[in-house]
Design a protein around this motif. Structure first.
Motif: not given
Length: 55
Positions: A22-25, A15-18
């Protein structure tokens, strides 16, 4: 040295990496996230941050 019991949840890692990707596009798939979570867990074992216990 004091020891603490730490529980590593690969679903939480996933979940953290997802969220961070996502924040980084980037839009990772479920398979990629599973691999990232497993690699992260293995890394923490490899560098001695955690010990894997058999249940």
């Amino acid at each position: 040295m004091e020891y603490r019991e730490v529980v590593i949840d690969t679903d939480k890692i996933k979940e953290f990496f997802h969220s961070e990707l996502i924040k980084r596009g980037l839009v990772p798939g479920d398979e990629e996230l599973d691999e990232i979570a497993d690699i992260t867990f293995d890394y923490l074992i490899d560098i001695g941050i955690i010990d894997e216990e058999e249940e």
